[in-house]
Design a protein around this motif. Structure first.
Motif, PDB file in Angstrom:
ATOM      1  N   ALA A  60      47.628  40.809  38.172  1.00  0.00           N
ATOM      2  CA  ALA A  60      46.530  40.781  39.192  1.00  0.00           C
ATOM      3  C   ALA A  60      45.313  41.713  38.607  1.00  0.00           C
ATOM      4  O   ALA A  60      44.131  41.385  39.034  1.00  0.00           O
ATOM      5  CB  ALA A  60      47.166  41.423  40.357  1.00  0.00           C
ATOM      6  N   ALA A  64      41.568  40.140  38.309  1.00  0.00           N
ATOM      7  CA  ALA A  64      40.550  40.685  39.325  1.00  0.00           C
ATOM      8  C   ALA A  64      39.274  41.022  38.226  1.00  0.00           C
ATOM      9  O   ALA A  64      38.216  40.607  38.436  1.00  0.00           O
ATOM     10  CB  ALA A  64      40.909  41.806  39.964  1.00  0.00           C
ATOM     11  N   LEU A  67      37.471  37.713  37.285  1.00  0.00           N
ATOM     12  CA  LEU A  67      36.850  37.090  38.573  1.00  0.00           C
ATOM     13  C   LEU A  67      35.507  38.228  38.458  1.00  0.00           C
ATOM     14  O   LEU A  67      34.576  37.541  38.935  1.00  0.00           O
ATOM     15  CB  LEU A  67      37.215  37.424  39.877  1.00  0.00           C
ATOM     16  CG  LEU A  67      38.742  36.613  40.055  1.00  0.00           C
ATOM     17  CD1 LEU A  67      39.307  36.708  41.457  1.00  0.00           C
ATOM     18  CD2 LEU A  67      37.984  35.104  40.278  1.00  0.00           C
ATOM     19  N   ARG A  68      35.484  39.341  38.369  1.00  0.00           N
ATOM     20  CA  ARG A  68      34.228  40.321  38.101  1.00  0.00           C
ATOM     21  C   ARG A  68      33.554  39.654  37.090  1.00  0.00           C
ATOM     22  O   ARG A  68      32.211  39.655  37.498  1.00  0.00           O
ATOM     23  CB  ARG A  68      34.749  41.713  38.006  1.00  0.00           C
ATOM     24  CG  ARG A  68      33.526  42.756  37.668  1.00  0.00           C
ATOM     25  CD  ARG A  68      33.561  43.740  38.684  1.00  0.00           C
ATOM     26  NE  ARG A  68      32.536  44.809  37.931  1.00  0.00           N
ATOM     27  CZ  ARG A  68      31.408  45.059  38.665  1.00  0.00           C
ATOM     28  NH1 ARG A  68      31.441  44.381  39.802  1.00  0.00           N
ATOM     29  NH2 ARG A  68      30.432  45.740  38.223  1.00  0.00           N
ATOM     30  N   SER A  95      42.437  35.282  49.038  1.00  0.00           N
ATOM     31  CA  SER A  95      43.277  36.215  48.384  1.00  0.00           C
ATOM     32  C   SER A  95      44.105  37.016  49.510  1.00  0.00           C
ATOM     33  O   SER A  95      45.201  36.981  49.378  1.00  0.00           O
ATOM     34  CB  SER A  95      42.581  37.563  47.517  1.00  0.00           C
ATOM     35  OG  SER A  95      42.284  36.831  46.317  1.00  0.00           O
ATOM     36  N   VAL A 128      45.305  36.241  43.300  1.00  0.00           N
ATOM     37  CA  VAL A 128      45.214  37.609  43.039  1.00  0.00           C
ATOM     38  C   VAL A 128      46.151  38.143  44.302  1.00  0.00           C
ATOM     39  O   VAL A 128      46.790  39.240  44.080  1.00  0.00           O
ATOM     40  CB  VAL A 128      43.790  38.338  42.991  1.00  0.00           C
ATOM     41  CG1 VAL A 128      43.842  39.832  43.103  1.00  0.00           C
ATOM     42  CG2 VAL A 128      42.994  37.853  41.700  1.00  0.00           C
TER      43      VAL A 128
END
Length: 179
Positions: A60, A64, A67-68, A95, A128
């Motif tokens: 997870a 993340a 995704l950032r 999410s 996530v």
């Protein structure tokens, strides 16, 4: 071939011919990564639960981070504030929904006519949240253990009730007297 032999699965037939005892009664439903070790918490159940929980949390966090990096790519591409904010809100909402739906699935099975199929895409986008729910559930039990344990105990009680109601050969019973 007798009726009993026709009703057996190939595994039951092989077990019966090999002399092994065929398990009677309901069998526990296996859980992914845990099998049926959740029934008696055996064969490294605690260690497996910790490893799976840590693994899902690491996954997870890395998702993340990915995704950032994607968001920073949108900022570098100068797509504008509306699209940037929309992407962040989309992933946050997806999410959150995925977290709550995943957490709920560990307590009760969804109804056959529920909207689970419609939410499959949204849960995929919010993966996530699903990973975090899985990891947090591993802190207390194997994900889905409570639900499966309740179903297994109910099936065992029903099986015991049905078995105790039998009183021998029904053909040997005397006919009931007419009044």
């Amino acid at each position: 071939m007798s009726d009993d032999q026709r009703d057996q699965t190939p595994a039951e037939h092989a077990a019966r011919t090999a002399g092994d005892a065929v398990p009677t009664g309901p069998q526990p439903e296996p859980i992914r990564y845990f099998g049926t070790t959740w029934v008696h918490h055996e064969n490294g159940y605690g260690l497996r639960r910790a490893a799976v929980g840590i693994g899902s949390m690491v996954t997870a966090v890395s998702a993340a981070l990915l995704l950032r990096l994607s968001y920073e790519g949108l900022q570098i591409g100068d797509v504008g504030p509306f699209l940037s904010i929309s992407v962040v809100v989309l992933f946050a909402v997806a999410s959150a929904i995925a977290f709550f739906k995943t957490w709920e699935s560990y307590v009760r099975r969804p109804a056959p006519s529920s909207d689970e199929a419609a939410l499959k895409g949204l849960k995929t986008i919010g993966f996530v949240g699903s990973l975090i729910a899985y990891s947090l559930r591993c802190l207390t039990e194997a994900p889905g253990e409570q639900l499966r344990r309740a179903e297994y105990e109910r099936a065992q009680a029903e099986f015991a009730r049905r078995r105790s109601a039998r009183t021998g050969n029904p053909a040997a019973r005397r006919p009931k007297r007419k009044k």
